[in-house]
Design an enzyme around this catalytic site. Structure first.
Site, PDB file in Angstrom:
ATOM      1  N   LYS A 100      16.350  54.520  -1.715  1.00 44.77           N
ATOM      2  CA  LYS A 100      16.958  53.277  -1.224  1.00 44.77           C
ATOM      3  C   LYS A 100      18.454  53.419  -1.461  1.00 44.77           C
ATOM      4  CE  LYS A 100      18.463  49.673  -1.934  1.00 44.77           C
ATOM      5  NZ  LYS A 100      19.881  49.444  -1.563  1.00 44.77           N
ATOM      6  N   PHE A 142      27.075  52.631  -3.664  1.00 43.59           N
ATOM      7  CA  PHE A 142      27.936  52.879  -2.493  1.00 43.59           C
ATOM      8  C   PHE A 142      28.976  53.958  -2.747  1.00 43.59           C
ATOM      9  CE2 PHE A 142      30.656  49.964  -4.841  1.00 43.59           C
ATOM     10  CZ  PHE A 142      31.916  50.507  -4.641  1.00 43.59           C
ATOM     11  N   CYS A 165      32.224  56.121 -11.441  1.00 47.42           N
ATOM     12  CA  CYS A 165      31.818  55.751 -12.802  1.00 47.42           C
ATOM     13  C   CYS A 165      32.425  56.715 -13.810  1.00 47.42           C
ATOM     14  CB  CYS A 165      30.308  55.692 -12.951  1.00 47.42           C
ATOM     15  SG  CYS A 165      29.516  57.286 -12.763  1.00 47.42           S
ATOM     16  N   SER A 216      25.859  49.220 -11.314  1.00 44.51           N
ATOM     17  CA  SER A 216      26.602  48.513 -12.358  1.00 44.51           C
ATOM     18  C   SER A 216      25.674  48.183 -13.522  1.00 44.51           C
ATOM     19  CB  SER A 216      27.186  47.226 -11.787  1.00 44.51           C
ATOM     20  OG  SER A 216      26.125  46.334 -11.495  1.00 44.51           O
TER      21      SER A 216
END
Lengths: 496, 496, 496, 496
Positions: C172, C148, C280, C225
């Site tokens: 996706k 996201f 990140c 994650s």
């Protein structure tokens, strides 16, 4: 007296004709003589090299490389003898000769990677069902002309790469100290090199010109002084030959206020006085940024210089030896005198420094000159002797300008701990080889060696990746196969 | 009458001074004139280019490339106008001009990859705690001198790469058809190029010489005939400049007995007569292996040639147009005559072929000459016209020898289905660009373009990977940091 | 309410079936909904992608790249709309979205270099008359699963490279903010991409698993994650798929005593709080070497943090916006609380910071926590919020050990002027992306992105040179032609 | 009886514990035994390897490479003894062992190029005054698990590259013939490798699992059968390790109607029966296009096969020797039987072929089976014995489909003279290593080895350029120095 001849088509031979004496610079005495080849000698070498080319150029790179693997081992096994030959004829101390040889061997190691280095680039589907690729072909007969100051290393910069790329080679080493090259050529034959692939012709200007004008010589690789380099380059290119010609240098170090002074002093000693300063990468000018660091540096240099040992090549305790000739010694002393006359401060004068028992040797002691300025003759010249000149400027910017305005742009160095200063220096300096806290930034064998400005004539640097490109010619292939025939079934009835 | 001036420092201007007429080769009439710049004009362009260099060379490659991305889009949007300008002044049919432009645009696309192409090589632990890397710096002010036959493409081979590498550029296009280059330069400004980075100076020999002798011009890239290429190369290198000079060609195709005849005929038509044969990659000699295939090929070529449409550039139905000048037309007709006189068989003679309504145009019709032999003057010369010569030999080996002995070595091709024959051909032919069943083996933009022998003077090919190397100068950095200070704890108390 | 569907085979469509709400995080309100695809949807996408593969994979790289050139232009032309979509669904301020998009576009630019990037290596004379070369073939149908936090950039890290290499792709995207990806896919179709080459399927775990287990999906590229990355990697590899899965991070900056404090403060603000720390590469821990620099840094940070503007995405004056969900906000607040409870010093607490008028938005204010230690839960976790933690150590060695012992090894940075310290840091730190005075050392598009330790599962980094390798499969060809037949004369009589 | 132990931390040792017999396959007798290491042994090897890592990984690549240069020389000097060890325990004839060793040495030669191979990419001006570069760091402790069929070569594919990249290594060779690996490890120590850098642990599944689950082992390189390869790969990747696992093969040659039949027959003999077919590159299926060529090929093969000499390893006149075990012999005979039962035509049956005096040896004679079809069990299986299967199809397209549908995709070959057919084959075949008229297209050492489909699990091929990437981890550095301080004049007054 021993006479050095030529090595042509796998055979050593001593021809009739003019000779030139070879001195032992440590004693000042003539120890051997060398035959001076002429255009006929060059012709014979070219004929041998040309005859060897078709078969050698078609030998797969991996097989050519395998001879280099053996050559490396033989160089290592015969290192002492090579260093002895270098010392005798050049005067450099055997440990320095060993360093020179080691650098040369590293180029042989690099040449062992030929199968990787000679890869072309393959473009699948350059167009619909069209492929394209590049190939790197050897040039043919190529030649190297090398200087007296590295009798083993500079030849090893050239011919291993040229040969492993599939060329055949004629080496014209310095007529002052040809023995190391002759010996090394013999070792490569022992390693399995076919006759005619490497030839050594000794000689002077006539031999050089014969190479430059010979229609079958495809390329010339040269290292020497700038006037000769320029002559070689313009003559060779006018003859339609590929040429790279490396010339003179005046390498400056910038000493920043935050430099690690111990490192500066230790490394400057080697870089300025090692091999009597007869290196195109010798560091001959230290530019101090501010008087503070200048004064400290000089205070530290003085006692260190006085401890340096000058002497005969064979004594490992010596730090450096004589210069190459009496004439060259005189030229150096002239530069020291002119510096003094033009206002510099000669702190240590090596003009009368011959060690006991070697009074006739061509010795110049380590010389330190402060307050050098850019208008002095000794500054614009490449002294090529054990002379370290100190300049004082106020800012790094001034130092950069000084370096960028000098005729030469071979090597340079900055002494600092500061990341920003070093990056700015690298980015803005007009010099081909840049050291950060490294006074002799000679590139490793897998990078390439070359200067900017009048230190190099040509497009490509020497050895490393550029060496591969210099000794090969690109061929671009584009391939499309016509409409299918054989693989379509209807065609199979045809041959019956 | 429209006057074409110069484009200097981002501004088009028409200076006072001598001019030269620009012809419309389709009509034979003067349509415009061009101002001939002199050494003063070149000086001004160099001043502009030099002023633009510091900022442009420090602009990151990715930012420089982004201007090329926009330039590509503008070239595509303005393709029709560019092709119109080419057709008007050169005579080639608009679809051929579109092909030329497309090839040029592909070089712009390649230049968009600058961040990848300009990468240096990083050697971590070159020695203990020593790193080394190479950087590729722009040269400074560089120049391109381009021929009449590709008024858009050849400039696009040069300046996009030169500029994206950080250089600033002076283009001296052909004075016969400068308008396309002028227009394109304007588009690059629209794309965001800072003023002075690209300059166009029109002119003749005086302008060329001014570039060759200007001390601030670092490199010359040239495409033209071999005598001029040689002059450019020897003059530029004698001035210490980097130079690549591409010259003439005589491109042979070998037609093997197993060749796909349909493919041979179709592709030879385009390769021999396209753009009136005024291409350095034109295929002007077909060497048939054996009379059988020679006869069949000629039988198939004759009707196909007779169907070719010769005419004005603006009519898309035409296959090719006039040659560049009346003088060039005469030269071509002279070659046809001499071939006949020396014993060749002129099967189709295009000497009197001007289409109706264009009788004053510089037209030469498609010409087919059989039984050409290597001693004929028309064989040794580059005709540069719509003339296809047929030679007959018995073996492929003879054909290879013929090609290898010719003065030129630009392009060549083999027509065969046989893998072994094609590989042998590629391996043994002394030509820089080799096609397998591809008569015009112009390398794609990511490979490099160049010939062997007297078709190219210089070390590096044009565009592609070699283009990057030509327009940059290597710098090798070696870095070692002195003993730790800051990162060792004891040092931390110092600053307090 | 607007419903986001899928983009399959060039067509947008909204299927029946379960949906999930899409929030506007700035207001906390549901603004749209997204259809959740299932294994049947994935099947259809795979069928479309598989059908498109044969033709697309045979399209020459240059032609594939040309679509990317157009795509880049369309992305730039539609930047505002894309940023609006990102802001609406993610919450980041439009200028931050523009930065994200720009980074994504840079990957498209890199993909434009496909003809260069896809070159294989050609070994001429691998053996006697034997050639060998490598080719890089596309894999087939490949998939990307993206997070996201970068709704546009991370998809653009993947599919342009995958597609330009000849693969067909199923994306996706995150079900929280799929609109940007849907819009971008449409642009690529406009740029000329054939239907089926890029497909977007929305969904949650079922769609992910369908991709992981689908026998026709050859490779999975993932960013998210660490626990999910590990699941993706082990599942995909157990299914025989190629996989690269990028996970979490905890990026430390070492602040050396000699750091340029202005630079530290300015750059930390952006690196810690930009995009609410949901990156990140966010810099979430500053490790000060010595209390002196720690204290000074905190003194400087405090007022700067208090001036940061938190608010709605559409107001360009804001510095950063809300976090992605209410649940995520709670998690972040929990970390702040636990830090306090475990002994850290929460200097600035952003727990109650929603701007006026946006009380229901998912806002967390900038938070500064001092005296964090390695045993705290908030230290071992990736907080992924606008929280900057300060740690204090005595030596650089301790700081390095801290970083090397952390589970993650994505990015890190050192602030110093000292060359030696920075080189030692680079050499010894177990982290994949290292900055020197650069707090977000995201590699440029021509280098590759990836972490060490549990920040990346797989052999190859993302995008750049590694991206090319990830999305292609090597094929090695070795070729020798049998004895000559056609080219030897005696054979020519045969066919007659 | 001689007992083979382990080689850990530079020391050979024989531990207590379970052992397994080593057979001499030529005689069928047990000749030695090998100690089977367990997880404790692996632990000790890991401890040694881990202890050696810090110093070894910091040794400059050029120094590491220099040990490989010496290692190559020692391998050549000890070739006879190594071949003797291979022959004794594997059964292959000494000339075949010499070929195996030579291929292994070529990988050592490639590893000697480490300074070139380990170069990173340097992006100057990645942004304004920002540089970026990539470094390739060793992984740490890595392991290789190797098969019985190449006791010397496959280990040499792995550890020279792994070690020269800076890793430390644990080799688990086949427990059937560990002596060659043990001997070679000793030679590398002699060449100067520090203790602990290379360790050899013998053993079976327990040792393998200990490596797979050991947290300090960073990567596993494996060659063996497909079921084990898959187990190794999924287990290793689930443990977070890097893994490449090469499995089984069924290599087809397409024999086109225009193939050079002499070449086909001669080269098929070696490719099908050499080393008893126990090679993952063995050519076990010849697919003839049309009955005509099939019949001719079989007619030519029959007498040639009957002349093959089967026998003991030490007799150089023999062509090939026994298979590895009695059990494996039975398996091969079972495949011959099942082929016959399922309708194939066993033209030559080697089931009872033990040479006189070696009746207890594990011999299978050369076997030729015609009319094999794709539904037969002996076709889908990898027989790994001296069995050549012939298939007959009508078109090349059918043959390609056959190959593409097979589970394995290791190697393949086409026999043809036709350029178009060969290019179509290369382009469309789903196999990793493709030969054109070369039945064993094992890539040279500077290309990389690997199959497609279920012949390789992992992203990267073995040895060559991919080997370098497999054994290193990328680190991307981005560097900007803060505002100038030291180099601006105003700062110089500070330190005084």
């Amino acid at each position: 007296m021993k006479t050095i001849g030529h090595f042509i088509n796998g055979t050593k031979r001593v021809d009739e004709g003019p000779t030139q004496p070879i001195y032992n610079p440590s004693t000042g005495e003539v120890s051997k003589q060398v035959v001076l080849g002429d255009s006929k000698t060059i012709d014979e070498a070219v004929i041998a090299a040309k005859a060897a080319f078709p078969s050698w150029s078609k030998t797969p790179p991996a097989k050519r490389a395998r001879i280099m693997f053996k050559f490396k081992a033989l160089l290592e096994q015969n290192a002492d003898e090579i260093c002895q030959l270098i010392g005798e004829e050049h005067g450099k101390i055997v440990h320095d000769a060993a360093g020179e040889l080691q650098r040369g061997i590293e180029n042989v190691e690099y040449a062992c990677g030929a199968p990787e280095l000679l890869k072309g680039e393959h473009s699948r589907n350059a167009g619909p069902d069209i492929d394209s690729w590049s190939e790197f072909h050897p040039l043919g007969v190529v030649a190297g002309i090398t200087p007296f100051n590295f009798p083993a290393m500079v030849p090893l910069w050239m011919f291993p790469m040229a040969i492993v790329c599939g060329n055949t080679f004629i080496l014209k080493p310095s007529e002052r100290n040809p023995s190391a090259a002759m010996f090394i050529a013999q070792l490569l034959k022992e390693a399995g090199l076919p006759d005619g692939v490497l030839n050594v012709v000794n000689g002077g200007k006539e031999a050089v010109d014969a190479l430059l004008y010979h229609p079958e010589v495809e390329a010339i690789s040269f290292v020497g002084s700038t006037p000769i380099a320029e002559y070689i380059y313009t003559t060779a290119t006018a003859q339609g030959k590929r040429c790279q010609a490396l010339g003179g240098a005046k390498n400056h170090a910038i000493v920043m206020p935050d430099a690690d002074l111990d490192n500066v002093v230790t490394s400057l000693l080697g870089a300025a006085f090692g091999s009597s300063g007869e290196r195109c990468m010798a560091l001959s000018v230290a530019v101090a940024i501010g008087d503070d660091i200048a004064d400290k540096m000089i205070e530290a240099l003085k006692p260190a210089i006085q401890e340096l040992r000058l002497g005969v090549y064979s004594d490992k305790e010596n730090d450096f030896g004589p210069v190459i000739t009496e004439a060259h010694k005189s030229k150096i002393l002239g530069h020291i005198r002119s510096a003094a006359e033009q206002g510099a401060n000669v702190i240590i004068d090596g003009s009368n420094a011959a060690p006991e028992g070697y009074e006739k040797g061509f010795f110049v002691g380590p010389t330190l000159i402060d307050n050098v300025t850019k208008d002095m003759d000794s500054y614009s010249a490449e002294i090529f002797g054990p002379v370290l000149q100190i300049m004082r400027v106020e800012t790094m910017e001034e130092a950069i300008q000084l370096i960028n305005e000098h005729e030469y742009g071979n090597g340079t160095c900055i002494y600092t701990r500061d990341g920003e200063a070093s990056r700015y220096f690298v980015d803005n300096i007009k010099v081909g080889m840049v050291g950060i806290n490294i006074p002799l930034p000679v590139p490793i064998a897998s990078q390439s060696f070359g200067g900017w400005k009048r230190s190099l004539f040509g497009d490509l640097f020497m050895y490393g990746p550029d060496g591969v490109r210099f000794f090969t010619r690109r061929k671009t292939v584009t391939q499309r196969w016509p409409s299918a025939s054989l693989r379509e079934k209807k065609q199979f009835s045809m041959p019956t």
